[in-house]
Write a protein that holds these residues in place. Structure first.
Motif, mmCIF file in Angstrom:
data_model
loop_
_atom_site.group_PDB
_atom_site.id
_atom_site.type_symbol
_atom_site.label_atom_id
_atom_site.label_comp_id
_atom_site.label_asym_id
_atom_site.label_seq_id
_atom_site.Cartn_x
_atom_site.Cartn_y
_atom_site.Cartn_z
ATOM 1 N N ILE A 126 18.676 69.704 -13.323
ATOM 2 C CA ILE A 126 19.713 69.028 -12.444
ATOM 3 C C ILE A 126 19.720 69.265 -11.353
ATOM 4 N N GLU A 127 19.645 68.202 -10.363
ATOM 5 C CA GLU A 127 19.752 68.892 -8.681
ATOM 6 C C GLU A 127 20.665 68.166 -7.821
ATOM 7 N N THR A 128 20.791 68.401 -6.736
ATOM 8 C CA THR A 128 21.330 67.623 -5.997
ATOM 9 C C THR A 128 21.112 66.495 -5.827
ATOM 10 N N VAL A 129 21.457 65.567 -6.200
ATOM 11 C CA VAL A 129 20.983 63.821 -5.737
ATOM 12 C C VAL A 129 19.958 64.210 -4.039
ATOM 13 N N SER B 199 9.061 58.906 -3.052
ATOM 14 C CA SER B 199 8.250 59.286 -3.600
ATOM 15 C C SER B 199 7.230 59.146 -4.152
ATOM 16 N N GLY B 200 8.260 58.886 -5.440
ATOM 17 C CA GLY B 200 7.473 59.188 -6.663
ATOM 18 C C GLY B 200 6.737 60.301 -7.455
ATOM 19 N N ARG B 201 7.552 61.602 -6.313
ATOM 20 C CA ARG B 201 6.295 62.856 -7.192
ATOM 21 C C ARG B 201 8.072 63.757 -8.274
ATOM 22 N N LEU B 202 9.202 62.416 -8.432
ATOM 23 C CA LEU B 202 9.870 63.635 -8.913
ATOM 24 C C LEU B 202 10.345 61.898 -9.650
ATOM 25 N N LYS B 203 10.712 62.108 -10.998
ATOM 26 C CA LYS B 203 11.415 60.835 -11.847
ATOM 27 C C LYS B 203 12.773 60.883 -12.049
ATOM 28 N N VAL C 259 16.307 65.559 -13.659
ATOM 29 C CA VAL C 259 14.994 65.113 -13.006
ATOM 30 C C VAL C 259 13.604 65.405 -13.736
ATOM 31 N N THR C 260 12.873 64.803 -13.748
ATOM 32 C CA THR C 260 11.977 65.582 -14.706
ATOM 33 C C THR C 260 9.756 65.260 -13.550
ATOM 34 N N HIS C 261 8.564 65.756 -14.183
ATOM 35 C CA HIS C 261 7.418 64.577 -13.451
ATOM 36 C C HIS C 261 7.028 63.774 -13.920
ATOM 37 N N PRO C 262 7.144 62.343 -12.877
ATOM 38 C CA PRO C 262 6.597 61.610 -13.372
ATOM 39 C C PRO C 262 6.392 61.378 -14.550
ATOM 40 N N SER C 263 4.948 62.346 -15.340
ATOM 41 C CA SER C 263 4.758 61.469 -16.395
ATOM 42 C C SER C 263 4.437 62.511 -17.852
ATOM 43 N N PHE C 264 6.691 63.403 -17.282
ATOM 44 C CA PHE C 264 7.190 63.609 -18.652
ATOM 45 C C PHE C 264 7.733 62.508 -19.490
#
Length: 319
Positions: A198-201, A210-214, A124-129
């Motif tokens: 890389i974290e747990t689903v 919610s759109g806070r992570l991509k 996962v990354t920030h949505p703007s990455f």
């Protein structure tokens, strides 16, 4: 020779009788984590199924502390009679012995019963990455070595080792920033202070929705039921063989009768087919799995070797 044959026959009959009468009283399931944690919840779900199938209470005994090693050690030193089981998991069994000394040997002091859950992880990354997929992500980091940082829930944690494996296979260089827990590690990605992890689903799926992570990929070679639209990293990042995640299982003290282990394993395999169990696992971000004691033991040997190699390559040490 005849006397030896009779003795062997007697012992076999005794073991069969033991398995058929097992359990004759309550069974204690030691969970080396606090109530509410994934290992605790999944172990309780399975314990309830075992209780219904075998007609005796399967009582959860939470013994948290020292990263799961306190409860695990208590089971390792318990009588091998099938009446004390361990809700085992990748942290204290596959990872911790590779990064620090533990009072038990994970492959010698326990008898495998069955896996009960697989916990996939997600990149996962920030949505703007500036990357819309995993291949673009890798290309961007390769072009900017050591510019970005990745977070984890702590040095030597499962998330840390899985991310190190990903970085190594993807041939990217990034700085590790350890946190005291998953929540703060994800918070700083959502704040834009850290590039990725890389974290747990289970921990990331709500933030992704919610759109806070991509999310750019999941760690298993198959899609996760909790994140069905996110492809495996093996495919999305062109990393053949990348197939890793956390696991939860049932173990017993070494020397527990094989017939008892087989009976427990058989009931767990039946339990995994129950629709209510599968729905509860899906809500937790877990995949239901089950296998035989021999299959679980072979899996544990593979996991031990895999994480040992990751630790050595990344020179990871926990003080």
């Amino acid at each position: 020779m005849k006397r030896i044959s009779c003795l062997i026959a007697f012992l076999l009959c005794a073991e069969i009788a033991c398995a058929q009468s097992y359990p004759a009283r309550a069974v204690k399931v030691v969970v080396p984590w606090p109530p509410g944690q994934a290992t605790d919840i999944s172990a309780r779900i399975v314990a309830q199924k075992l209780q219904e199938a075998l007609g005796q209470p399967f009582v959860i005994d939470n013994r948290p502390g020292a990263g799961g090693s306190i409860g695990s050690d208590a089971v390792a030193k318990s009588p091998p009679d099938g009446y004390t089981l361990l809700a085992s998991s990748s942290g204290p069994i596959s990872i911790m012995p590779n990064v620090q000394k533990t009072p038990y040997d994970p492959l010698k002091d326990f008898s495998a019963v069955s896996l009960i859950a697989a916990a996939p992880f997600a990149l996962v990354t920030h949505p703007s990455f500036p990357a819309s997929n995993a291949r673009e992500f890798i290309a961007h980091l390769r072009a900017n070595p050591d510019k970005y940082a990745f977070s984890s829930s702590g040095t030597g944690a499962t998330a840390h080792l899985i991310t190190e494996l990903f970085n190594s296979m993807a041939e990217i260089k990034a700085r590790h920033v350890p946190y005291k827990g998953t929540a703060p590690a994800l918070t700083d990605i959502m704040n834009g202070q850290i590039a990725y992890t890389i974290e747990t689903v289970a921990a990331t799926v709500g933030h992704v929705k919610s759109g806070r992570l991509k999310a750019l990929g999941v760690s298993f070679a198959r899609r996760s039921a909790a994140m069905p639209d996110v492809p495996p990293l093996a495919e999305a990042a062109n990393l053949p063989g990348f197939d890793v995640g956390a696991w939860i299982g049932y173990s017993a003290p070494a020397g527990t009768p094989r017939e008892v282990l087989a009976r427990l394993s058989g009931e767990i395999q039946k339990a995994m087919q129950a629709q209510d169990l599968r729905e509860r696992y899906l809500a937790l971000g877990l995949d239901p799995v089950a296998n035989t004691p021999d299959e679980m033991m072979a899996f544990l040997r593979t996991e031990q070797a895999r994480y040992g190699e990751i630790v050595r390559k990344a020179s990871i040490k926990v003080e």
